[in-house]
Scaffold this motif. Structure first.
Motif, mmCIF file in Angstrom:
data_model
loop_
_atom_site.group_PDB
_atom_site.id
_atom_site.type_symbol
_atom_site.label_atom_id
_atom_site.label_comp_id
_atom_site.label_asym_id
_atom_site.label_seq_id
_atom_site.Cartn_x
_atom_site.Cartn_y
_atom_site.Cartn_z
ATOM 1 N N ARG A 3 28.658 33.955 31.858
ATOM 2 C CA ARG A 3 29.028 34.594 32.781
ATOM 3 C C ARG A 3 29.996 33.591 33.418
ATOM 4 N NH1 ARG A 3 28.705 40.064 34.078
ATOM 5 N NH2 ARG A 3 30.776 39.800 35.265
ATOM 6 N N ALA A 4 30.977 33.493 34.152
ATOM 7 C CA ALA A 4 31.311 33.167 35.497
ATOM 8 C C ALA A 4 31.981 33.932 36.261
ATOM 9 C CB ALA A 4 32.420 31.838 34.609
ATOM 10 N N GLY A 5 31.749 32.994 37.541
ATOM 11 C CA GLY A 5 32.335 33.865 38.892
ATOM 12 C C GLY A 5 31.788 34.604 39.483
ATOM 13 N N PRO A 6 32.803 35.684 40.044
ATOM 14 C CA PRO A 6 31.114 36.921 41.383
ATOM 15 C C PRO A 6 30.921 37.630 40.494
ATOM 16 C CG PRO A 6 33.667 36.546 41.341
ATOM 17 C CD PRO A 6 34.002 35.891 40.867
ATOM 18 N N ALA A 7 29.771 37.526 40.968
ATOM 19 C CA ALA A 7 28.961 38.802 40.245
ATOM 20 C C ALA A 7 29.319 39.887 40.573
ATOM 21 C CB ALA A 7 27.387 38.965 40.423
ATOM 22 N N SER A 8 29.986 40.027 41.953
ATOM 23 C CA SER A 8 30.557 41.320 42.207
ATOM 24 C C SER A 8 31.535 41.421 43.824
ATOM 25 C CB SER A 8 30.004 41.829 43.011
ATOM 26 O OG SER A 8 29.052 41.082 44.105
ATOM 27 N N GLY A 9 32.620 42.092 43.309
ATOM 28 C CA GLY A 9 34.350 41.800 43.875
ATOM 29 C C GLY A 9 34.843 41.166 43.852
ATOM 30 N N ALA A 10 34.562 40.820 42.027
ATOM 31 C CA ALA A 10 35.882 40.384 41.977
ATOM 32 C C ALA A 10 37.077 40.745 41.888
ATOM 33 C CB ALA A 10 35.616 39.729 40.488
ATOM 34 N N ARG A 11 38.025 39.829 42.238
ATOM 35 C CA ARG A 11 39.609 40.484 41.981
ATOM 36 C C ARG A 11 40.345 41.172 40.643
ATOM 37 N NH1 ARG A 11 44.154 38.291 41.358
ATOM 38 N NH2 ARG A 11 43.177 35.992 41.591
ATOM 39 N N ALA A 12 39.790 39.929 39.748
ATOM 40 C CA ALA A 12 40.622 40.238 38.368
ATOM 41 C C ALA A 12 39.031 40.134 37.999
ATOM 42 C CB ALA A 12 41.561 39.792 37.888
ATOM 43 N N GLY A 35 41.265 26.672 39.157
ATOM 44 C CA GLY A 35 40.835 26.932 39.980
ATOM 45 C C GLY A 35 40.782 28.392 40.291
ATOM 46 N N LEU A 36 40.105 29.413 40.141
ATOM 47 C CA LEU A 36 39.874 30.579 40.019
ATOM 48 C C LEU A 36 38.620 31.166 40.348
ATOM 49 C CD1 LEU A 36 42.240 31.573 36.933
ATOM 50 C CD2 LEU A 36 43.086 32.085 39.363
ATOM 51 N N THR A 37 38.239 31.497 41.247
ATOM 52 C CA THR A 37 37.396 31.059 42.067
ATOM 53 C C THR A 37 36.503 32.919 42.082
ATOM 54 O OG1 THR A 37 37.316 31.207 43.943
ATOM 55 C CG2 THR A 37 36.754 29.316 42.969
ATOM 56 N N ALA A 40 36.741 37.572 37.328
ATOM 57 C CA ALA A 40 34.716 37.571 36.564
ATOM 58 C C ALA A 40 35.737 37.105 35.356
ATOM 59 C CB ALA A 40 34.536 38.714 37.135
ATOM 60 N N ALA A 41 34.317 36.289 34.953
ATOM 61 C CA ALA A 41 34.486 36.143 33.098
ATOM 62 C C ALA A 41 33.077 36.337 32.293
ATOM 63 C CB ALA A 41 35.824 34.892 33.307
ATOM 64 N N ILE A 42 33.721 36.735 31.279
ATOM 65 C CA ILE A 42 32.854 37.104 29.876
ATOM 66 C C ILE A 42 33.178 36.433 28.870
ATOM 67 C CG2 ILE A 42 30.852 38.772 29.102
ATOM 68 C CD1 ILE A 42 31.301 40.427 31.251
ATOM 69 N N GLU A 84 31.222 47.326 36.183
ATOM 70 C CA GLU A 84 30.883 46.635 37.398
ATOM 71 C C GLU A 84 32.321 46.877 38.309
ATOM 72 O OE1 GLU A 84 30.711 42.608 36.105
ATOM 73 O OE2 GLU A 84 28.541 43.160 35.056
ATOM 74 N N GLY A 85 33.339 47.243 37.780
ATOM 75 C CA GLY A 85 34.340 48.394 38.675
ATOM 76 C C GLY A 85 34.950 47.739 38.777
ATOM 77 N N ILE A 86 36.025 46.872 37.745
ATOM 78 C CA ILE A 86 37.000 46.323 37.498
ATOM 79 C C ILE A 86 37.993 47.223 37.023
ATOM 80 C CG2 ILE A 86 38.242 43.822 36.609
ATOM 81 C CD1 ILE A 86 35.842 42.382 37.372
ATOM 82 N N PRO A 87 38.863 47.436 37.442
ATOM 83 C CA PRO A 87 39.751 48.225 36.547
ATOM 84 C C PRO A 87 40.775 47.849 35.565
ATOM 85 C CG PRO A 87 41.143 47.310 38.398
ATOM 86 C CD PRO A 87 39.650 47.475 38.691
ATOM 87 N N ARG A 88 40.446 48.431 34.838
ATOM 88 C CA ARG A 88 41.174 48.002 32.705
ATOM 89 C C ARG A 88 42.446 47.018 33.066
ATOM 90 N NH1 ARG A 88 39.604 48.912 27.810
ATOM 91 N NH2 ARG A 88 41.363 48.756 26.220
ATOM 92 N N SER A 89 42.805 47.465 34.453
ATOM 93 C CA SER A 89 44.281 47.353 34.338
ATOM 94 C C SER A 89 44.339 45.555 35.173
ATOM 95 C CB SER A 89 45.632 47.966 35.281
ATOM 96 O OG SER A 89 44.491 48.214 36.954
#
Length: 213
Positions: A3-12, A35-37, A40-42, A84-89
């Motif tokens: 994983r990389a990026g925020p564990a919650s509250g990711a914008r995309a 620079g995409l902090t 959330a990435a898997i 985790e709450g990120i919409p498919r779109s």
């Protein structure tokens, strides 16, 4: 799977597939370069660092068991992001080389509702073998069918390749662009001059632009 990026509250979110001999850690480095902090990435790891044991241009019988397994791995990661709450779109697919082919193939086969896909030095595998002789433009391989279901209206696609990539024939990239456009996706593509097989600065800039919202 890393994983990389925020564990919650990711914008995309994005699911990334590494190339042959690469790793999830390698491909996740794209986020740092861009620079995409807040994304959330898997990134799953392929068994033995390879999604399939041969060229993606090989006959379907040699590819399909491996392709199906790879598609399932990327879809499992998409499901994690959705849970985790990120919409498919707001979820993307992406990859480099072999991973680009897998990301593009997953998008074409099962990418309904996703934001889009990045294919850095890659092309579609196809859904089966087509009639016709082997072709020098396909590096001595035969043609493929591209019979994908559904539409991808509104999704954004970036596909890039060098004009003399030793692994990815320009002809297959051109087929990939045409197929995804016919499915309704908004496809941008870049052909870099000369030989090469790498992620370029323009790829990173587009990655940042598309995911930056």
């Amino acid at each position: 799977m890393r994983r990389a990026g925020p564990a919650s509250g990711a914008r995309a979110g994005i699911v990334l597939a590494h190339g042959r001999g690469g790793s999830s850690e390698d491909i996740l480095g794209l986020l740092a370069h861009a620079g995409l902090t807040d994304v959330a990435a898997i990134a799953p790891d392929a068994p033995g660092q390879s999604w399939w044991p041969t060229s993606f241009l090989a006959p379907a019988a040699a590819l399909e068991p491996y392709a199906a397994r790879g598609v399932a791995a990327l879809l499992d990661a998409v499901a994690v992001l959705e849970a985790e709450g990120i919409p498919r779109s707001a979820i993307w697919l992406g990859g480099f080389s072999q991973g680009a082919g897998l990301a593009l193939e997953t998008f074409a086969r099962r990418g309904e509702g996703l934001a889009g896909v990045f294919g850095f030095s890659g092309g579609l595998l196809g859904t089966g073998d087509a009639e016709g002789p082997t072709d020098a433009a396909l590096y001595g391989h035969g043609p493929k069918r591209f019979d994908y279901p559904g539409r991808r209206d509104g999704a954004r696609v970036w596909v890039s390749v060098h004009e003399r990539d030793p692994h990815i024939p320009l002809a297959r990239v051109q087929e990939t662009v045409a197929v995804l456009k016919a499915m309704g996706a908004e496809v941008s593509h870049k052909v870099y001059p000369g030989p090469g097989h790498t992620v370029m600065h323009e790829d990173i800039a587009t990655f940042r632009q598309f995911l930056g919202g």
